[in-house]
Design a protein around this motif. Structure first.
Motif, PDB file in Angstrom:
ATOM      1  N   LYS A 199      -4.378  11.102   4.042  1.00  0.00           N
ATOM      2  CA  LYS A 199      -3.064   9.582   4.148  1.00  0.00           C
ATOM      3  C   LYS A 199      -3.175   8.305   3.774  1.00  0.00           C
ATOM      4  N   VAL A 200      -2.398   7.551   3.746  1.00  0.00           N
ATOM      5  CA  VAL A 200      -2.511   6.901   2.915  1.00  0.00           C
ATOM      6  C   VAL A 200      -2.558   5.585   3.387  1.00  0.00           C
ATOM      7  N   ILE A 201      -3.426   4.304   3.620  1.00  0.00           N
ATOM      8  CA  ILE A 201      -3.976   3.351   4.684  1.00  0.00           C
ATOM      9  C   ILE A 201      -3.930   2.070   3.333  1.00  0.00           C
ATOM     10  N   LYS A 202      -3.477   0.796   4.488  1.00  0.00           N
ATOM     11  CA  LYS A 202      -3.643  -0.333   3.848  1.00  0.00           C
ATOM     12  C   LYS A 202      -5.407  -0.665   3.237  1.00  0.00           C
ATOM     13  N   GLU A 203      -5.021  -1.478   2.176  1.00  0.00           N
ATOM     14  CA  GLU A 203      -6.470  -1.439   1.377  1.00  0.00           C
ATOM     15  C   GLU A 203      -6.688  -3.127   2.292  1.00  0.00           C
ATOM     16  N   ASP A 204      -6.315  -4.171   3.153  1.00  0.00           N
ATOM     17  CA  ASP A 204      -6.970  -4.510   3.669  1.00  0.00           C
ATOM     18  C   ASP A 204      -7.448  -4.216   5.188  1.00  0.00           C
ATOM     19  N   ALA A 206       0.396  -1.821  -3.877  1.00  0.00           N
ATOM     20  CA  ALA A 206       1.229  -2.051  -3.140  1.00  0.00           C
ATOM     21  C   ALA A 206      -0.307  -2.354  -2.030  1.00  0.00           C
ATOM     22  N   LYS A 207      -1.116  -2.338  -2.932  1.00  0.00           N
ATOM     23  CA  LYS A 207      -2.934  -2.339  -2.711  1.00  0.00           C
ATOM     24  C   LYS A 207      -3.064  -1.153  -0.598  1.00  0.00           C
ATOM     25  N   THR A 208      -2.523  -0.453  -1.565  1.00  0.00           N
ATOM     26  CA  THR A 208      -2.890   0.859  -0.315  1.00  0.00           C
ATOM     27  C   THR A 208      -4.537   1.418  -1.232  1.00  0.00           C
ATOM     28  N   ILE A 209      -5.012   2.982  -0.626  1.00  0.00           N
ATOM     29  CA  ILE A 209      -5.203   3.430  -0.724  1.00  0.00           C
ATOM     30  C   ILE A 209      -5.289   4.891  -0.119  1.00  0.00           C
ATOM     31  N   VAL A 210      -5.552   6.474  -0.471  1.00  0.00           N
ATOM     32  CA  VAL A 210      -5.094   7.148   0.414  1.00  0.00           C
ATOM     33  C   VAL A 210      -7.046   7.316   0.287  1.00  0.00           C
ATOM     34  N   VAL A 211      -6.733   8.611   1.271  1.00  0.00           N
ATOM     35  CA  VAL A 211      -8.573   8.514   1.901  1.00  0.00           C
ATOM     36  C   VAL A 211      -8.273   9.588   2.518  1.00  0.00           C
ATOM     37  N   LYS A 212      -9.359  10.601   3.139  1.00  0.00           N
ATOM     38  CA  LYS A 212      -9.029  11.420   3.972  1.00  0.00           C
ATOM     39  C   LYS A 212      -8.726  11.694   5.758  1.00  0.00           C
ATOM     40  N   ALA A 213      -7.655  12.256   5.961  1.00  0.00           N
ATOM     41  CA  ALA A 213      -7.085  12.140   7.538  1.00  0.00           C
ATOM     42  C   ALA A 213      -8.348  12.497   8.136  1.00  0.00           C
TER      43      ALA A 213
END
Length: 138
Positions: free
Chosen positions: A81-86, A131-138
């Protein structure tokens, strides 16, 4: 002088999704968006335009859609999933961030480059950087 990181500790502890998993998710999403276009094109040439609009709408908003819990179909299937970096928050319902992330993927030729840059050391596409996002494991 080193740059200051604004990422919260919870974001830093999340495991980033691997480039291969991300690439497969992008491919799946391309197929999911393309199927309505293909079906509507077979029915009628005029419906092909509607199919194209559905395709573009899905690609632009797929990671922000509330009914998918902020995960595209490809990301759901691949467990990412995508989350905001900050903040580490999901981008569900944040259509502005979702569209910014998706812009490089709908521009011809840039989309090919963007899909391949996930294999860089930082595993970030241009859209993730913008967009200052990262993709991480859900």
């Amino acid at each position: 002088m080193e740059p200051v990181s604004y990422s919260s500790p919870s974001v830093l502890s999340r495991e980033k999704a691997s480039p291969i998993i991300r690439f497969v998710a992008i491919f799946i999403d391309g197929l999911v968006g393309y199927v309505p276009l293909l079906v509507l094109s077979f029915i009628s040439y005029k419906l092909a335009t509607l199919g194209y609009l559905v395709y573009i709408a899905y690609l632009l908003t797929r990671d922000s859609l509330p009914f998918l819990n902020g995960q595209s179909v490809g990301k759901k299937l691949m467990g990412i999933k995508v989350i905001k970096e900050d903040t580490g928050a999901s981008i569900m319902g944040d259509y502005g961030t979702g569209v910014v992330r998706a812009i490089p993927q709908i521009i011809p030729l840039l989309n090919l480059v963007d899909a391949l840059v996930i294999f860089r050391d930082n595993s970030k596409r241009f859209g993730d950087e913008w967009a200052k996002t990262i993709v991480v494991k859900a």
